[in-house]
Motif scaffolding. Structure first.
Motif, PDB file in Angstrom:
ATOM      1  N   MET A   1       0.833  -1.171   0.000  1.00 60.98           N
ATOM      2  CA  MET A   1       0.000   0.000   0.000  1.00 60.98           C
ATOM      3  C   MET A   1       0.883   1.242   0.000  1.00 60.98           C
ATOM      4  N   ALA A   2       0.507   2.221  -0.764  1.00 61.61           N
ATOM      5  CA  ALA A   2       1.295   3.448  -0.839  1.00 61.61           C
ATOM      6  C   ALA A   2       1.190   4.221   0.469  1.00 61.61           C
ATOM      7  N   LYS A   3       2.300   4.762   0.872  1.00 66.65           N
ATOM      8  CA  LYS A   3       2.337   5.634   2.038  1.00 66.65           C
ATOM      9  C   LYS A   3       1.856   7.012   1.587  1.00 66.65           C
ATOM     10  N   ILE A   4       1.024   7.663   2.383  1.00 64.14           N
ATOM     11  CA  ILE A   4       0.498   8.976   2.021  1.00 64.14           C
ATOM     12  C   ILE A   4       1.079  10.014   2.969  1.00 64.14           C
ATOM     13  N   ILE A   5       1.688  11.057   2.391  1.00 63.08           N
ATOM     14  CA  ILE A   5       2.238  12.143   3.195  1.00 63.08           C
ATOM     15  C   ILE A   5       1.883  13.480   2.549  1.00 63.08           C
ATOM     16  N   ILE A  72       7.746  -5.734  -9.682  1.00 61.80           N
ATOM     17  CA  ILE A  72       6.395  -5.824 -10.243  1.00 61.80           C
ATOM     18  C   ILE A  72       5.515  -6.695  -9.347  1.00 61.80           C
ATOM     19  N   ASP A  73       6.036  -7.825  -8.914  1.00 65.35           N
ATOM     20  CA  ASP A  73       5.276  -8.717  -8.031  1.00 65.35           C
ATOM     21  C   ASP A  73       4.895  -8.006  -6.734  1.00 65.35           C
ATOM     22  N   LYS A  74       5.826  -7.229  -6.171  1.00 62.83           N
ATOM     23  CA  LYS A  74       5.558  -6.506  -4.927  1.00 62.83           C
ATOM     24  C   LYS A  74       4.458  -5.469  -5.142  1.00 62.83           C
ATOM     25  N   ILE A  75       4.499  -4.751  -6.245  1.00 61.87           N
ATOM     26  CA  ILE A  75       3.483  -3.742  -6.540  1.00 61.87           C
ATOM     27  C   ILE A  75       2.110  -4.396  -6.651  1.00 61.87           C
ATOM     28  N   PHE A  76       2.006  -5.505  -7.394  1.00 58.37           N
ATOM     29  CA  PHE A  76       0.715  -6.183  -7.546  1.00 58.37           C
ATOM     30  C   PHE A  76       0.204  -6.703  -6.204  1.00 58.37           C
ATOM     31  N   LYS A  77       1.099  -7.211  -5.367  1.00 59.66           N
ATOM     32  CA  LYS A  77       0.693  -7.700  -4.046  1.00 59.66           C
ATOM     33  C   LYS A  77       0.136  -6.549  -3.225  1.00 59.66           C
ATOM     34  N   GLU A  78       0.849  -5.403  -3.223  1.00 63.18           N
ATOM     35  CA  GLU A  78       0.399  -4.243  -2.453  1.00 63.18           C
ATOM     36  C   GLU A  78      -0.936  -3.731  -2.988  1.00 63.18           C
ATOM     37  N   ASP A  79      -1.087  -3.693  -4.315  1.00 63.67           N
ATOM     38  CA  ASP A  79      -2.338  -3.224  -4.907  1.00 63.67           C
ATOM     39  C   ASP A  79      -3.501  -4.139  -4.534  1.00 63.67           C
ATOM     40  N   SER A  80      -3.284  -5.453  -4.544  1.00 65.28           N
ATOM     41  CA  SER A  80      -4.370  -6.372  -4.204  1.00 65.28           C
ATOM     42  C   SER A  80      -4.747  -6.220  -2.733  1.00 65.28           C
TER      43      SER A  80
END
Length: 89
Positions: A1-5, A72-80
């Motif tokens: 998940m993206a960190k928001i600042i 890429i795998d990490k991004i898809f995991k975080e997005d899911s």
């Protein structure tokens, strides 16, 4: 998940934010506090290189290195995981 600042948080210690993004290989959304203003996304150099690796192929087929595939795998995991959280709201 993206960190928001906020932009103010980034301004406080810009160098620290850059280091953390690269060390933790995270995506950071810089969200404006002004209503209606769009934010921006900061990504580490490895993420940027992975994007360029995928987009830079003329044949339209993604040929990626092992490091790029891991990113890429990490991004898809975080997005899911983010999608699951949003469904629970």
């Amino acid at each position: 998940m993206a960190k928001i600042i906020s932009p103010e948080q980034v301004k406080k210690d810009f160098s620290k934010v850059i280091k953390e993004i690269n060390d933790k290989q995270e995506v950071v959304l810089i969200k404006s506090t002004d209503t209606g203003e769009k934010g921006a996304v900061m990504i580490g150099e490895n993420y940027w290189n992975a994007i360029q690796d995928v987009l830079g192929n003329d044949d339209g087929v993604a040929h990626v290195s092992k490091n790029t595939q891991e990113i890429i795998d990490k991004i898809f995991k975080e997005d899911s995981e983010l999608l699951k959280e949003l469904k629970d709201l």
